[in-house]
Write a protein that holds these residues in place. Structure first.
Motif, PDB file in Angstrom:
ATOM      1  N   GLU A  18       0.882  -1.167  -0.151  1.00 45.74           N
ATOM      2  CA  GLU A  18       0.034  -0.179   0.250  1.00 45.74           C
ATOM      3  C   GLU A  18       0.789   1.276  -0.044  1.00 45.74           C
ATOM      4  OE1 GLU A  18      -3.222   0.224  -0.306  1.00 45.74           O
ATOM      5  OE2 GLU A  18      -3.577  -2.087  -0.047  1.00 45.74           O
ATOM      6  N   TYR A  20       0.194   3.667   1.896  1.00 43.77           N
ATOM      7  CA  TYR A  20       0.242   4.526   3.050  1.00 43.77           C
ATOM      8  C   TYR A  20       1.661   4.812   3.552  1.00 43.77           C
ATOM      9  CZ  TYR A  20      -0.951   5.580   7.772  1.00 43.77           C
ATOM     10  OH  TYR A  20      -1.329   6.356   9.046  1.00 43.77           O
ATOM     11  N   PRO A  21       1.862   5.948   4.309  1.00 44.16           N
ATOM     12  CA  PRO A  21       1.289   7.104   4.602  1.00 44.16           C
ATOM     13  C   PRO A  21       1.035   7.963   3.403  1.00 44.16           C
ATOM     14  CG  PRO A  21       3.265   7.207   5.273  1.00 44.16           C
ATOM     15  CD  PRO A  21       3.272   6.023   4.754  1.00 44.16           C
ATOM     16  N   PRO A  24      -3.946   6.631   0.133  1.00 47.25           N
ATOM     17  CA  PRO A  24      -5.107   5.880   0.680  1.00 47.25           C
ATOM     18  C   PRO A  24      -4.691   4.335   0.940  1.00 47.25           C
ATOM     19  CG  PRO A  24      -5.896   6.459  -1.126  1.00 47.25           C
ATOM     20  CD  PRO A  24      -4.598   7.205  -1.113  1.00 47.25           C
ATOM     21  N   ALA A  25      -4.986   3.666   2.040  1.00 50.79           N
ATOM     22  CA  ALA A  25      -4.767   2.308   2.365  1.00 50.79           C
ATOM     23  C   ALA A  25      -6.006   1.674   2.345  1.00 50.79           C
ATOM     24  CB  ALA A  25      -4.029   2.104   3.551  1.00 50.79           C
ATOM     25  N   THR A  27      -8.843  -0.722   3.889  1.00 49.46           N
ATOM     26  CA  THR A  27      -9.368  -1.117   5.148  1.00 49.46           C
ATOM     27  C   THR A  27     -10.581  -2.222   4.712  1.00 49.46           C
ATOM     28  OG1 THR A  27      -8.631   0.789   6.216  1.00 49.46           O
ATOM     29  CG2 THR A  27     -10.122  -0.688   7.646  1.00 49.46           C
ATOM     30  N   ASP A  95     -11.585   2.791  11.781  1.00 49.95           N
ATOM     31  CA  ASP A  95     -10.417   3.679  11.715  1.00 49.95           C
ATOM     32  C   ASP A  95      -9.277   3.246  12.457  1.00 49.95           C
ATOM     33  OD1 ASP A  95      -8.857   5.949  11.506  1.00 49.95           O
ATOM     34  OD2 ASP A  95      -9.927   7.146  13.194  1.00 49.95           O
ATOM     35  N   HIS A  97      -5.927   4.715  11.958  1.00 51.52           N
ATOM     36  CA  HIS A  97      -5.068   5.820  12.052  1.00 51.52           C
ATOM     37  C   HIS A  97      -4.803   6.238  13.264  1.00 51.52           C
ATOM     38  CE1 HIS A  97      -6.766   5.568   8.003  1.00 51.52           C
ATOM     39  NE2 HIS A  97      -5.484   5.801   7.470  1.00 51.52           N
TER      40      HIS A  97
END
Length: 167
Positions: A18, A20-21, A24-25, A27, A95, A97
């Motif tokens: 992915e 990330y950061p 977008p990753a 989920t 979420d 994060h």
């Protein structure tokens, strides 16, 4: 030889990780992440505190009322608190994060207070917690919920009996 096939596949299809950061990753839909707490639905039954294995949830009596605290840095996201909550006051989001600087570790917790009120029925000090609507037929209207919220447990029981509900 397997390494060469993997290298060529990665060059053709791109990386399998992915962004990330930096982007977008993905989920999963039912991922158990950050916990949300809805004070207006809490009945102060403390079931979530009893089933929380790592002790991330705690209730403390204060002069203002009953304080709910949840520490995300201690939570293992098992979902037991959400499962055993009778009124859906605790909900796990997807979420994830939650990275933070060490000096901010005490800011990521949830702190809410269920205040004390004077019972409108007898005048005693009681928690302004939500009534437990389980088994109440017909269901409470929003106005009835607010009336029940301002009653002590004994007056709630009396009001339910007058309404025709045996609890």
């Amino acid at each position: 030889m397997s390494f060469v096939k993997t290298l060529i596949s990665n060059l053709v299809h791109g990386p399998s990780t992915e962004a990330y950061p930096f982007g977008p990753a993905w989920t999963p839909a039912h991922f158990r992440g950050r916990v949300e707490f809805k004070l207006s639905s809490c009945t102060a039954c403390r079931a979530c505190e009893q089933v929380c294995a790592p002790g991330a949830i705690r209730f403390d009596k204060t002069p203002e009322g009953l304080r709910f605290m949840l520490w995300h840095n201690t939570c293992v996201f098992c979902g037991l608190c959400e499962f055993y909550c009778p009124t859906d006051a605790i909900h796990q989001t997807n979420d994830w994060h939650m990275a933070h600087a060490t000096e901010r570790q005490y800011e990521i917790g949830i702190r809410e207070v269920i205040p004390y009120v004077s019972c409108t029925g007898c005048g005693l000090k009681a928690l302004a917690s939500a009534p437990n609507p389980g088994g109440v037929e017909p269901p409470f209207s929003p106005e009835e919920v607010e009336i029940q919220r301002n009653l002590c447990p004994a007056c709630r029981k009396k009001a339910l009996a007058e309404r025709g509900v045996q609890k």
